[in-house]
Design a protein around this motif. Structure first.
Motif, PDB file in Angstrom:
ATOM      1  N   ASN A 296      75.066 -16.611 -39.552  1.00 25.05           N
ATOM      2  CA  ASN A 296      75.530 -15.686 -40.601  1.00 25.05           C
ATOM      3  C   ASN A 296      76.335 -14.556 -39.976  1.00 25.05           C
ATOM      4  O   ASN A 296      76.412 -14.421 -38.759  1.00 25.05           O
ATOM      5  CB  ASN A 296      74.352 -15.147 -41.419  1.00 25.05           C
ATOM      6  N   TRP A 297      76.928 -13.736 -40.808  1.00 28.87           N
ATOM      7  CA  TRP A 297      77.783 -12.646 -40.334  1.00 28.87           C
ATOM      8  C   TRP A 297      77.024 -11.590 -39.551  1.00 28.87           C
ATOM      9  O   TRP A 297      77.599 -10.889 -38.730  1.00 28.87           O
ATOM     10  CB  TRP A 297      78.490 -11.984 -41.511  1.00 28.87           C
ATOM     11  N   THR A 298      75.755 -11.431 -39.816  1.00 25.48           N
ATOM     12  CA  THR A 298      74.997 -10.379 -39.135  1.00 25.48           C
ATOM     13  C   THR A 298      74.603 -10.765 -37.721  1.00 25.48           C
ATOM     14  O   THR A 298      74.165  -9.919 -36.957  1.00 25.48           O
ATOM     15  CB  THR A 298      73.715 -10.026 -39.919  1.00 25.48           C
ATOM     16  N   ASN A 299      74.730 -12.040 -37.392  1.00 23.66           N
ATOM     17  CA  ASN A 299      74.342 -12.540 -36.078  1.00 23.66           C
ATOM     18  C   ASN A 299      72.868 -12.259 -35.786  1.00 23.66           C
ATOM     19  O   ASN A 299      72.468 -12.060 -34.648  1.00 23.66           O
ATOM     20  CB  ASN A 299      75.231 -11.963 -34.980  1.00 23.66           C
TER      21      ASN A 299
END
Length: 156
Positions: A19-22
């Protein structure tokens, strides 16, 4: 990719990565011991309480996908069992992740029409809003876990 497949991807992302948040639940909890999970920081919930809480909602929503009634209640969402061993703690994590993957499999099969249908009752909104909501809810608590974990592991 259908809307349902996209939702399933985001649901998996917050639990398993990509996801974008890593950041994701599996990786954040991988090295958390029961001692750390039960340690209270100020007036915040413990990592154990947050893990149970997230799993409570995943399990409750999964029940609906298995043609059972929606029985979960907010007032019970932090009523976790007495966990006293590392094995019990790891089982709690494993159950959360197993149920998350199972729910993701159900989500990705929904049609566009099903996503618009009431989630058991009109007062709860539709399937789309509930699935999106549980993704947001999980990201919110994932952030809390990440911060609490940083506080506890950087005390020394």
């Amino acid at each position: 990719m259908t809307t349902a497949q996209q939702l399933a991807k985001h649901f998996r992302g917050v639990h398993f990565g990509g996801n974008w948040t890593n950041s994701n639940i599996k990786d954040q909890l991988a090295d958390v011991t029961l001692e750390v999970a039960k340690t209270k920081v100020h007036n915040l919930n413990t990592i154990l309480a947050l893990t149970f809480h997230m799993g409570y909602y995943v399990t409750g929503v999964l029940e609906v996908f298995n043609d059972r009634p929606l029985l979960i209640k907010d007032k019970f969402s932090y009523n976790y069992p007495d966990i006293t061993t590392e094995t019990q703690w790891k089982q709690l994590i494993d159950t959360l992740l197993l149920n998350a993957e199972t729910l993701a499999q159900h989500i990705e099969l929904l049609t566009e029409e099903q996503l618009k249908q009431d989630f058991t009752d009109a007062k709860y909104g539709n399937y789309f809003s509930n699935i999106n909501g549980i993704i947001e809810h999980t990201h919110y608590h994932l952030g809390q876990i990440a911060l609490i974990k940083k506080i506890l592991t950087h005390k020394n």
